[in-house]
Design a protein around this motif. Sequence first.
Motif, short mmCIF file in Angstrom:
data_model
loop_
_atom_site.label_atom_id
_atom_site.label_comp_id
_atom_site.label_asym_id
_atom_site.label_seq_id
_atom_site.Cartn_x
_atom_site.Cartn_y
_atom_site.Cartn_z
N VAL A 152 -33.88 7.84 78.79
CA VAL A 152 -34.53 7.28 79.97
C VAL A 152 -34.56 8.50 81.15
O VAL A 152 -33.48 8.81 81.48
N SER B 109 -42.19 4.44 79.91
CA SER B 109 -41.66 5.77 80.32
C SER B 109 -42.19 6.41 81.47
O SER B 109 -41.30 7.31 81.91
N ASP B 110 -43.08 5.91 81.86
CA ASP B 110 -43.86 6.48 83.14
C ASP B 110 -43.67 5.78 84.40
O ASP B 110 -43.93 6.17 85.53
N LYS C 153 -38.25 3.59 77.11
CA LYS C 153 -38.98 4.71 76.58
C LYS C 153 -40.24 4.41 75.60
O LYS C 153 -41.06 5.35 75.96
N ASN C 154 -40.31 3.63 75.08
CA ASN C 154 -41.47 3.19 74.31
C ASN C 154 -42.55 2.62 75.06
O ASN C 154 -43.97 3.07 74.87
N SER D 132 -32.85 0.80 76.66
CA SER D 132 -33.38 2.19 76.95
C SER D 132 -34.44 2.13 76.06
O SER D 132 -35.77 3.01 76.46
N HIS E 267 -36.57 9.53 87.17
CA HIS E 267 -37.42 8.09 87.58
C HIS E 267 -36.37 7.03 87.94
O HIS E 267 -36.99 6.05 88.26
#
Length: 229
Positions: free
Chosen positions: A190, A147-148, A143-144, A139, A194
């Motif tokens: 997260v 994330s998109d 995220k780092n 996770s 998405h």
Amino acid sequence: MTFTRILAVPALALVSVLVGCNDSQKAAQADLLTQNETLTKQLEDKNNSLQDIGEQLARAQQQASDLQSQLEACKQTAAAPSTDVAASGVTANDFQGIEGVEATVQGDDIHLTIANSLLFDSGRTSLKDSARKSLDKVSSAIKNKFSDREIIVVGYTDADPIRKSSYPTNYHLGFERAFAVRGYLDRKGVVGAHMGLMSFGPDRPEASKEKSRRVEVIVTSKTANSDAA
């Protein structure tokens, strides 16, 4: 006196003949020695030439063997998913070294295959405590760096029929396990919107039952809809 001289003449002639024969023999022997030396030298040259040819043949065979090994390695590399870099530059490096997680690049997507033995007890869908440390790292990396991205969590099982579990089929079991992993990633930050869910149940088995029981987290190359966040 005259008789003695007559006898001496044939003797002198005989000596001359013998001396001539010795000279001829010596000349013949010298010629034979010369021929022998010449033939010996030619034989040595041919042996050296054959040795050179043998060494060249050995080198050529070694080169052919090396090329064959390289060809086999290229075939294996082409057949296997890359664990390093995709053509687009996507890498799985951020997920390497996480216990129980095999990270590979397939196309432009990153596939994280998580061993079922790390995640769940047999027939269960509740995450084991041992899974949390690895999922925390997964996770964090998502995220780092991603994330998109759209994330797909996929559940798989072996082909053994359901007997003791409360789930009617392996498809249900695979879905619930994927749902458990998705829920944990969601709680760790997260973006839930998405993440999609799928279950293939027993339809895509691996080489063994143990490897078949798994959950995949696929970090796709698609950018998630910003409105969904």
